[in-house]
Design an enzyme around this catalytic site. Structure first.
Site, PDB file in Angstrom:
ATOM      1  N   GLU A   1      -3.821   3.508   1.675  1.00 41.57           N
ATOM      2  CA  GLU A   1      -4.179   3.703   3.073  1.00 41.57           C
ATOM      3  C   GLU A   1      -4.418   5.191   3.306  1.00 41.57           C
ATOM      4  OE1 GLU A   1      -1.970   3.707   7.419  1.00 41.57           O
ATOM      5  OE2 GLU A   1      -1.138   2.472   5.818  1.00 41.57           O
TER       6      GLU A   1
ATOM      7  N   GLU B   1      -2.471  10.426 -11.259  1.00 34.47           N
ATOM      8  CA  GLU B   1      -2.277  10.335 -12.707  1.00 34.47           C
ATOM      9  C   GLU B   1      -3.155   9.218 -13.247  1.00 34.47           C
ATOM     10  OE1 GLU B   1       1.335   9.827 -15.959  1.00 34.47           O
ATOM     11  OE2 GLU B   1       1.609   9.033 -13.933  1.00 34.47           O
TER      12      GLU B   1
ATOM     13  N   HIS C   1       2.955  11.671  -7.273  1.00 35.29           N
ATOM     14  CA  HIS C   1       1.580  11.277  -7.538  1.00 35.29           C
ATOM     15  C   HIS C   1       1.444   9.772  -7.405  1.00 35.29           C
ATOM     16  CE1 HIS C   1       3.646  10.924 -11.470  1.00 35.29           C
ATOM     17  NE2 HIS C   1       2.895   9.846 -11.600  1.00 35.29           N
TER      18      HIS C   1
ATOM     19  N   ARG D   1      -1.922  10.977   4.271  1.00 31.81           N
ATOM     20  CA  ARG D   1      -2.587  11.608   5.408  1.00 31.81           C
ATOM     21  C   ARG D   1      -3.667  12.537   4.860  1.00 31.81           C
ATOM     22  NH1 ARG D   1       2.812  11.246   6.995  1.00 31.81           N
ATOM     23  NH2 ARG D   1       3.049  10.081   8.939  1.00 31.81           N
TER      24      ARG D   1
ATOM     25  N   ASN E   1      -5.472  11.641  11.182  1.00 31.18           N
ATOM     26  CA  ASN E   1      -5.012  11.914  12.539  1.00 31.18           C
ATOM     27  C   ASN E   1      -6.028  12.861  13.165  1.00 31.18           C
ATOM     28  OD1 ASN E   1      -2.381  10.510  12.693  1.00 31.18           O
ATOM     29  ND2 ASN E   1      -1.939  11.810  10.938  1.00 31.18           N
TER      30      ASN E   1
ATOM     31  N   HIS F   1       0.823  -1.202   0.000  1.00 30.63           N
ATOM     32  CA  HIS F   1       0.000   0.000   0.000  1.00 30.63           C
ATOM     33  C   HIS F   1       0.859   1.254   0.000  1.00 30.63           C
ATOM     34  CE1 HIS F   1       0.535  -0.500   4.443  1.00 30.63           C
ATOM     35  NE2 HIS F   1       0.636   0.821   4.411  1.00 30.63           N
TER      36      HIS F   1
END
Length: 133
Positions: free
Chosen positions: A58, A124, A76, A9, A62, A5
């Site tokens: 993922e 992209e 990207h 954030r 937070n 993965h």
């Protein structure tokens, strides 16, 4: 080894889930709530994700953090699509932001476009049939 993965954030988890699932068509694979550690992880992907040999994305929220400085090192993520122009129109119609219209990559023939997620991350789109490997 294999790629499992990539983590991004995000400042608004539901907004990001909506973008990656509704607008880009990924599946919501699983969620991990970590209230004591003050974060939530959501995994999205195509084709069932890791369990079917596919990489996942993922999305990490937070708790209490609504935005991030993306920095200059991040480039990207790339998604293979059948038809870049059609995909851009579908994304635009769903409320997504196309930041580079479909066309060949500079100096080549691979057809690409770029869209931007709600946090400003670039995605992209690569037309797989035109891809130079």
């Amino acid at each position: 080894m294999n790629l499992l993965h990539t983590m991004l954030r995000v400042g608004d988890l539901q907004r990001s889930i909506d973008f990656y699932t509704r607008i880009l068509g990924m599946d919501l694979l699983r969620t991990a709530e970590r209230p004591a550690q003050k974060y939530t992880n959501v995994f999205v992907g195509f084709g069932g994700g890791n369990k079917n040999g596919e990489a996942e994305l993922e999305l990490t929220y937070n708790h209490g953090v609504s935005d991030y400085d993306l920095g200059t090192a991040y480039g990207h993520i790339a998604l293979g699509v059948d038809d870049v122009a059609e995909t851009c129109e579908r994304i635009r119609a769903a409320g997504g932001k196309v930041t580079r219209e479909p066309g060949p990559v500079k100096g080549g023939s691979t057809v690409i476009a770029f869209v931007e997620d709600p946090d400003g991350y670039k995605v992209e789109l690569v037309e797989t049939a035109s891809r130079e490997i």
